[in-house]
Design a protein around this motif. Sequence first.
Motif, PDB file in Angstrom:
ATOM      1  N   PHE A 136       0.814  -1.212   0.000  1.00 15.74           N
ATOM      2  CA  PHE A 136       0.000   0.000   0.000  1.00 15.74           C
ATOM      3  C   PHE A 136       0.851   1.266   0.000  1.00 15.74           C
ATOM      4  N   GLY A 137       1.905   1.308   0.818  1.00 20.24           N
ATOM      5  CA  GLY A 137       2.750   2.499   0.913  1.00 20.24           C
ATOM      6  C   GLY A 137       3.411   2.856  -0.409  1.00 20.24           C
ATOM      7  N   ALA A 138       3.955   1.847  -1.089  1.00 20.55           N
ATOM      8  CA  ALA A 138       4.618   2.092  -2.369  1.00 20.55           C
ATOM      9  C   ALA A 138       3.603   2.519  -3.430  1.00 20.55           C
ATOM     10  N   ARG A 139       2.435   1.921  -3.412  1.00 19.90           N
ATOM     11  CA  ARG A 139       1.401   2.306  -4.377  1.00 19.90           C
ATOM     12  C   ARG A 139       0.890   3.714  -4.098  1.00 19.90           C
ATOM     13  N   ALA A 140       0.786   4.066  -2.823  1.00 18.59           N
ATOM     14  CA  ALA A 140       0.363   5.425  -2.462  1.00 18.59           C
ATOM     15  C   ALA A 140       1.417   6.441  -2.908  1.00 18.59           C
ATOM     16  N   LEU A 141       2.692   6.101  -2.754  1.00 25.82           N
ATOM     17  CA  LEU A 141       3.767   6.979  -3.220  1.00 25.82           C
ATOM     18  C   LEU A 141       3.691   7.162  -4.737  1.00 25.82           C
ATOM     19  N   ALA A 142       3.470   6.071  -5.457  1.00 24.41           N
ATOM     20  CA  ALA A 142       3.344   6.163  -6.919  1.00 24.41           C
ATOM     21  C   ALA A 142       2.155   7.028  -7.300  1.00 24.41           C
ATOM     22  N   ALA A 150       3.362   6.526 -16.129  1.00 26.00           N
ATOM     23  CA  ALA A 150       4.094   5.391 -15.560  1.00 26.00           C
ATOM     24  C   ALA A 150       3.758   5.198 -14.086  1.00 26.00           C
ATOM     25  N   SER A 151       3.737   6.281 -13.336  1.00 22.55           N
ATOM     26  CA  SER A 151       3.444   6.143 -11.901  1.00 22.55           C
ATOM     27  C   SER A 151       1.969   5.813 -11.663  1.00 22.55           C
ATOM     28  N   LEU A 152       1.090   6.284 -12.534  1.00 24.54           N
ATOM     29  CA  LEU A 152      -0.321   5.896 -12.425  1.00 24.54           C
ATOM     30  C   LEU A 152      -0.468   4.391 -12.676  1.00 24.54           C
ATOM     31  N   TYR A 153       0.248   3.882 -13.660  1.00 23.79           N
ATOM     32  CA  TYR A 153       0.235   2.444 -13.937  1.00 23.79           C
ATOM     33  C   TYR A 153       0.739   1.654 -12.728  1.00 23.79           C
ATOM     34  N   VAL A 154       1.841   2.100 -12.141  1.00 18.87           N
ATOM     35  CA  VAL A 154       2.409   1.414 -10.975  1.00 18.87           C
ATOM     36  C   VAL A 154       1.411   1.447  -9.819  1.00 18.87           C
ATOM     37  N   LEU A 169      -1.890   1.773  -9.879  1.00 20.34           N
ATOM     38  CA  LEU A 169      -3.114   0.999 -10.118  1.00 20.34           C
ATOM     39  C   LEU A 169      -2.855  -0.499 -10.265  1.00 20.34           C
ATOM     40  N   SER A 170      -1.723  -0.857 -10.867  1.00 20.14           N
ATOM     41  CA  SER A 170      -1.449  -2.281 -11.096  1.00 20.14           C
ATOM     42  C   SER A 170      -0.693  -2.931  -9.940  1.00 20.14           C
ATOM     43  N   GLY A 171       0.069  -2.131  -9.198  1.00 22.07           N
ATOM     44  CA  GLY A 171       0.892  -2.681  -8.133  1.00 22.07           C
ATOM     45  C   GLY A 171       2.171  -3.321  -8.638  1.00 22.07           C
ATOM     46  N   ARG A 172       2.444  -3.183  -9.912  1.00 17.90           N
ATOM     47  CA  ARG A 172       3.668  -3.755 -10.476  1.00 17.90           C
ATOM     48  C   ARG A 172       4.810  -2.755 -10.326  1.00 17.90           C
TER      49      ARG A 172
END
Length: 165
Positions: free
Chosen positions: A26-32, A117-121, A123-126
């Motif tokens: 969650f933290g990394a996705r929130a940062l992205a 790119a960060s929106l993709y990261v 939303l996808s979590g990749r």
Amino acid sequence: DVYSRVVTQAVLPVYAPKRIRQRLGFGARALAMSISLTCLAVLMTAVAVVPSADGIGTHAALGLARCGFEQKHGLPCGTCGMTTSFAWFVRGRFFHSAYVQPFGFLLAGLSGLTFWASLYVALSGRPAHRLLGRLPVWPIAYVTIVLFFAAWGWKIFLRGRGLDG
């Protein structure tokens, strides 16, 4: 998928590493997502301002002061024309954007790329670290510095010849 099963069966297991799909927390996705929204805010701000016909001064519409460097030295600073360049870029006037401030054109393009790119990261979590980890950091840093100073030189040339805007 059929292809990966065929390839995996054709290769000895010792040579076929298992594919581990990483998912960000969650933290990394929130940062992205925050990076994505920041880039979007910058680009939307560029949409909100009207590009200055002078090639600089668009930032005054945001309530910012005139360039102190230019007032003191009579030369544009390294970031003079960035807001104007962004404003032209978001309107699809790429030649105008690059002409007014070439480094601003590059930054506007990178802002758009980083947004997606960060929106993709987010939303996808990749993760994107494998791609970013392969980039040669020092050569990119040197090229960035050279491009910044070249764009600054271009801006000084334009202002000195009265060709800005």
